[in-house]
Design a protein around this motif. Structure first.
Motif, PDB file in Angstrom:
ATOM      1  N   GLY A 196       0.799  -1.221   0.000  1.00  0.00           N
ATOM      2  CA  GLY A 196       0.000   0.000   0.000  1.00  0.00           C
ATOM      3  C   GLY A 196       0.826   1.263   0.000  1.00  0.00           C
ATOM      4  N   GLY A 197       0.151   2.385  -0.183  1.00  0.00           N
ATOM      5  CA  GLY A 197       0.804   3.674  -0.302  1.00  0.00           C
ATOM      6  C   GLY A 197       0.963   4.401   1.018  1.00  0.00           C
ATOM      7  N   ALA A 198       1.153   5.711   0.917  1.00  0.00           N
ATOM      8  CA  ALA A 198       1.446   6.548   2.083  1.00  0.00           C
ATOM      9  C   ALA A 198       0.208   7.308   2.537  1.00  0.00           C
ATOM     10  CB  ALA A 198       2.558   7.535   1.752  1.00  0.00           C
ATOM     11  N   ALA A 199       0.232   7.721   3.789  1.00  0.00           N
ATOM     12  CA  ALA A 199      -0.789   8.638   4.302  1.00  0.00           C
ATOM     13  C   ALA A 199      -0.350  10.062   4.016  1.00  0.00           C
ATOM     14  CB  ALA A 199      -0.959   8.449   5.806  1.00  0.00           C
ATOM     15  N   ASP A 200      -1.306  10.924   3.647  1.00  0.00           N
ATOM     16  CA  ASP A 200      -0.949  12.334   3.498  1.00  0.00           C
ATOM     17  C   ASP A 200      -0.288  12.822   4.778  1.00  0.00           C
ATOM     18  OD1 ASP A 200      -2.105  12.234   1.025  1.00  0.00           O
ATOM     19  OD2 ASP A 200      -3.844  13.475   1.516  1.00  0.00           O
ATOM     20  N   TRP A 201      -0.915  12.471   5.904  1.00  0.00           N
ATOM     21  CA  TRP A 201      -0.347  12.772   7.219  1.00  0.00           C
ATOM     22  C   TRP A 201      -0.591  11.588   8.144  1.00  0.00           C
ATOM     23  CZ3 TRP A 201       2.554  17.052   8.005  1.00  0.00           C
ATOM     24  CH2 TRP A 201       2.409  18.107   7.101  1.00  0.00           C
ATOM     25  N   LEU A 202       0.398  11.248   8.933  1.00  0.00           N
ATOM     26  CA  LEU A 202       0.267  10.220   9.968  1.00  0.00           C
ATOM     27  C   LEU A 202       0.534  10.869  11.312  1.00  0.00           C
ATOM     28  CD1 LEU A 202       0.007   7.232  10.904  1.00  0.00           C
ATOM     29  CD2 LEU A 202       2.493   7.057  10.596  1.00  0.00           C
ATOM     30  N   PHE A 203      -0.438  10.770  12.231  1.00  0.00           N
ATOM     31  CA  PHE A 203      -0.278  11.361  13.558  1.00  0.00           C
ATOM     32  C   PHE A 203      -0.299  10.264  14.607  1.00  0.00           C
ATOM     33  CE2 PHE A 203      -2.222  13.895  17.213  1.00  0.00           C
ATOM     34  CZ  PHE A 203      -0.987  14.387  17.615  1.00  0.00           C
ATOM     35  N   GLU A 204       0.724  10.244  15.442  1.00  0.00           N
ATOM     36  CA  GLU A 204       0.831   9.308  16.558  1.00  0.00           C
ATOM     37  C   GLU A 204       0.813  10.129  17.843  1.00  0.00           C
ATOM     38  OE1 GLU A 204       3.770   5.951  15.251  1.00  0.00           O
ATOM     39  OE2 GLU A 204       4.323   7.762  14.151  1.00  0.00           O
ATOM     40  N   PRO A 208      -5.893   9.678   1.835  1.00  0.00           N
ATOM     41  CA  PRO A 208      -6.018  11.134   1.948  1.00  0.00           C
ATOM     42  C   PRO A 208      -6.282  11.577   3.378  1.00  0.00           C
ATOM     43  CG  PRO A 208      -8.044  10.199   1.097  1.00  0.00           C
ATOM     44  CD  PRO A 208      -7.056   9.062   1.183  1.00  0.00           C
ATOM     45  N   GLY A 209      -5.944  12.827   3.667  1.00  0.00           N
ATOM     46  CA  GLY A 209      -6.210  13.377   4.992  1.00  0.00           C
ATOM     47  C   GLY A 209      -5.229  12.881   6.031  1.00  0.00           C
ATOM     48  N   VAL A 210      -5.756  12.507   7.187  1.00  0.00           N
ATOM     49  CA  VAL A 210      -4.930  12.157   8.341  1.00  0.00           C
ATOM     50  C   VAL A 210      -5.229  10.733   8.800  1.00  0.00           C
ATOM     51  CG1 VAL A 210      -4.377  12.709  10.745  1.00  0.00           C
ATOM     52  CG2 VAL A 210      -4.842  14.546   9.125  1.00  0.00           C
ATOM     53  N   VAL A 211      -4.177   9.943   8.995  1.00  0.00           N
ATOM     54  CA  VAL A 211      -4.288   8.643   9.638  1.00  0.00           C
ATOM     55  C   VAL A 211      -3.785   8.799  11.065  1.00  0.00           C
ATOM     56  CG1 VAL A 211      -3.441   6.258   9.695  1.00  0.00           C
ATOM     57  CG2 VAL A 211      -4.033   7.328   7.503  1.00  0.00           C
ATOM     58  N   VAL A 212      -4.591   8.401  12.033  1.00  0.00           N
ATOM     59  CA  VAL A 212      -4.221   8.482  13.448  1.00  0.00           C
ATOM     60  C   VAL A 212      -3.882   7.087  13.933  1.00  0.00           C
ATOM     61  CG1 VAL A 212      -4.983   9.060  15.772  1.00  0.00           C
ATOM     62  CG2 VAL A 212      -5.667  10.500  13.838  1.00  0.00           C
ATOM     63  N   ARG A 213      -2.666   6.912  14.394  1.00  0.00           N
ATOM     64  CA  ARG A 213      -2.240   5.615  14.914  1.00  0.00           C
ATOM     65  C   ARG A 213      -2.181   5.677  16.438  1.00  0.00           C
ATOM     66  NH1 ARG A 213       3.428   2.351  14.624  1.00  0.00           N
ATOM     67  NH2 ARG A 213       2.571   0.235  14.654  1.00  0.00           N
ATOM     68  N   LEU A 214      -2.986   4.839  17.077  1.00  0.00           N
ATOM     69  CA  LEU A 214      -3.008   4.792  18.532  1.00  0.00           C
ATOM     70  C   LEU A 214      -1.978   3.781  19.009  1.00  0.00           C
ATOM     71  CD1 LEU A 214      -6.866   4.838  19.207  1.00  0.00           C
ATOM     72  CD2 LEU A 214      -5.281   6.762  19.007  1.00  0.00           C
ATOM     73  N   GLY A 215      -0.887   4.276  19.561  1.00  0.00           N
ATOM     74  CA  GLY A 215       0.201   3.423  20.004  1.00  0.00           C
ATOM     75  C   GLY A 215       0.160   3.137  21.486  1.00  0.00           C
ATOM     76  N   LYS A 216       1.346   3.040  22.098  1.00  0.00           N
ATOM     77  CA  LYS A 216       1.468   2.648  23.496  1.00  0.00           C
ATOM     78  C   LYS A 216       0.649   3.500  24.473  1.00  0.00           C
ATOM     79  CE  LYS A 216       5.979   0.379  23.149  1.00  0.00           C
ATOM     80  NZ  LYS A 216       7.388   0.381  23.622  1.00  0.00           N
ATOM     81  N   PRO A 217       0.521   4.826  24.266  1.00  0.00           N
ATOM     82  CA  PRO A 217      -0.276   5.602  25.227  1.00  0.00           C
ATOM     83  C   PRO A 217      -1.730   5.163  25.316  1.00  0.00           C
ATOM     84  CG  PRO A 217       1.111   7.053  23.908  1.00  0.00           C
ATOM     85  CD  PRO A 217       1.190   5.704  23.270  1.00  0.00           C
ATOM     86  N   PHE A 218      -2.201   4.408  24.316  1.00  0.00           N
ATOM     87  CA  PHE A 218      -3.597   3.969  24.297  1.00  0.00           C
ATOM     88  C   PHE A 218      -3.713   2.452  24.433  1.00  0.00           C
ATOM     89  CE2 PHE A 218      -3.294   7.989  22.147  1.00  0.00           C
ATOM     90  CZ  PHE A 218      -4.414   8.688  22.534  1.00  0.00           C
ATOM     91  N   ALA A 219      -2.648   1.813  24.855  1.00  0.00           N
ATOM     92  CA  ALA A 219      -2.612   0.339  24.896  1.00  0.00           C
ATOM     93  C   ALA A 219      -2.620  -0.190  26.320  1.00  0.00           C
ATOM     94  CB  ALA A 219      -1.395  -0.168  24.140  1.00  0.00           C
ATOM     95  N   GLN A 220      -3.616   0.230  27.108  1.00  0.00           N
ATOM     96  CA  GLN A 220      -3.722  -0.255  28.480  1.00  0.00           C
ATOM     97  C   GLN A 220      -4.974  -1.104  28.647  1.00  0.00           C
ATOM     98  OE1 GLN A 220      -4.274   3.230  28.050  1.00  0.00           O
ATOM     99  NE2 GLN A 220      -2.132   3.831  27.934  1.00  0.00           N
ATOM    100  N   ALA A 221      -4.941  -1.984  29.619  1.00  0.00           N
ATOM    101  CA  ALA A 221      -6.119  -2.760  30.002  1.00  0.00           C
ATOM    102  C   ALA A 221      -6.042  -3.014  31.503  1.00  0.00           C
ATOM    103  CB  ALA A 221      -6.164  -4.088  29.244  1.00  0.00           C
ATOM    104  N   GLU A 222      -7.130  -2.776  32.213  1.00  0.00           N
ATOM    105  CA  GLU A 222      -7.137  -3.007  33.649  1.00  0.00           C
ATOM    106  C   GLU A 222      -8.528  -3.420  34.121  1.00  0.00           C
ATOM    107  OE1 GLU A 222      -6.570   0.331  36.227  1.00  0.00           O
ATOM    108  OE2 GLU A 222      -7.379   1.765  34.776  1.00  0.00           O
ATOM    109  N   HIS A 223      -8.535  -4.194  35.202  1.00  0.00           N
ATOM    110  CA  HIS A 223      -9.788  -4.595  35.833  1.00  0.00           C
ATOM    111  C   HIS A 223     -10.189  -3.497  36.806  1.00  0.00           C
ATOM    112  CE1 HIS A 223     -12.038  -7.264  38.877  1.00  0.00           C
ATOM    113  NE2 HIS A 223     -12.848  -7.004  37.868  1.00  0.00           N
ATOM    114  N   VAL A 224     -11.402  -2.950  36.631  1.00  0.00           N
ATOM    115  CA  VAL A 224     -11.831  -1.838  37.483  1.00  0.00           C
ATOM    116  C   VAL A 224     -12.935  -2.257  38.450  1.00  0.00           C
ATOM    117  CG1 VAL A 224     -11.134  -0.065  35.843  1.00  0.00           C
ATOM    118  CG2 VAL A 224     -13.432  -1.052  35.666  1.00  0.00           C
ATOM    119  N   GLY A 225     -13.141  -3.566  38.590  1.00  0.00           N
ATOM    120  CA  GLY A 225     -14.118  -4.070  39.540  1.00  0.00           C
ATOM    121  C   GLY A 225     -15.388  -4.566  38.869  1.00  0.00           C
TER     122      GLY A 225
END
Length: 319
Positions: A50-58, A95-112
């Motif tokens: 595949g090709g490129a994103a116009d913009w990639l935001f992490e 086209p436009g913006v691709v948003v990549r959700l990396g480590k800052p969004f990669a959590q999982a926890e038991h909240v009860g």
């Protein structure tokens, strides 16, 4: 039941800007995360094409993403990217913006109360493993979904007899204008591999509810799922996961097999001989090779059986 245009906004984005990312390279606002122009995406998706994103935001965090979206020009296309499974990026790029959700969004926890709180970038393996350790049953099937929370919430991902609609409590979305909404599962109007999430909405978090369980029994079920996938699917190839939705009352792979498509090739793309509902990048395939092969399979299946297969893999970008 509320519709998408009635969802309550509980946190707005940053003030808008008259300028936005474009092809002239202007970037009139600051970000804390990583912003890349003309960013190659092939290395970020399972097919490796595949090709490129116009913009990639992490983004660095949720606040960074809210501020970024709030400054974009209205109407700028926005697409979220997780692990890059179940996705064909067309060769002309996105086209436009691709948003990549990396480590800052990669959590999982038991909240009860057997509820798991998970970031949109958390993998199915992480969520199910964390639930196992907390003695939360019912999420084992996420071990068999090759993606992240954001993707399988959007697509109502499922495997081994269960789907996200069975366990989702609610999810947090960022809309393209930077507004932040929380949406209960009932408002997503789930059906087979489909939800009412609007295009451009980014799932940044979700809550799943399971039931009390024994960690050893949960772990044994996860191992069974992992072994079943290893035995039946071409996991060690460049693939995108399950290609076509199962038609009502049938199995996509059986229809593909009946149409004589096992091992069928187009350019560098091939129908897997191990599991015929998987396409693989066998020999430096372009995305056009892969998508074209999928369309040829659909044509042959329709001609042979009268069934029109629907794509499960998402195809995005310019041809």
């Amino acid at each position: 039941m509320m519709q998408p245009d009635e969802w309550t906004v509980w946190q707005g984005g940053a003030p808008g800007s008259e300028e936005a990312p474009g092809t002239d390279g202007m970037m009139p606002f600051e970000v804390r995360g990583k912003l890349t122009r003309n960013a190659p995406l092939a290395k970020l998706v399972w097919f490796k094409s595949g090709g490129a994103a116009d913009w990639l935001f992490e983004p660095e965090d949720t606040e960074d993403l809210i501020a970024f979206l709030g400054q974009m020009e209205p109407g700028t296309p926005v697409m979220a990217l997780g692990l890059g499974s179940n996705l064909i990026i067309r060769d002309g790029g996105v086209p436009g913006v691709v948003v990549r959700l990396g480590k800052p969004f990669a959590q999982a926890e038991h909240v009860g109360d057997c509820v798991m709180s998970c970031g949109g970038g958390a993998s199915g393996i992480l969520v199910s493993s964390t639930a196992r350790d907390a003695g939360v049953a019912g999420l084992e099937f996420l071990r068999g979904i090759p993606g992240t929370v954001g993707g399988f919430v959007r697509m109502n991902g499922g495997a081994y007899g269960r789907e996200v609609a069975d366990i989702l409590v609610d999810c947090d979305l960022l809309m393209p204008d930077g507004s932040h909404v929380t949406v209960p599962a009932a408002d997503l109007q789930y059906s087979y591999r489909h939800s009412a999430l609007p295009e451009g909405a980014i799932v940044i978090a979700a809550r799943f509810k399971g039931t009390p369980g024994d960690p050893e029994e949960i772990g044994a079920e996860m191992d069974r799922i992992a072994d079943a996938r290893e035995q039946s699917q071409p996991l060690r190839t460049k693939t995108g996961g399950s290609t076509f939705k199962n038609p009502e009352g049938g199995k996509a792979w059986q229809l593909v097999d009946e149409a004589g498509c096992r091992g069928l090739q187009m350019g560098g793309a091939q129908v897997s001989e191990k599991h015929t509902n998987f396409l693989i990048n066998k020999d430096d395939a372009t995305s056009a090779d892969i998508e074209g092969l999928g369309e040829e399979v659909r044509r042959r299946v329709a001609e042979k059986t009268g069934v029109t297969l629907e794509w499960e893999i998402k195809r995005v970008g310019r041809p």
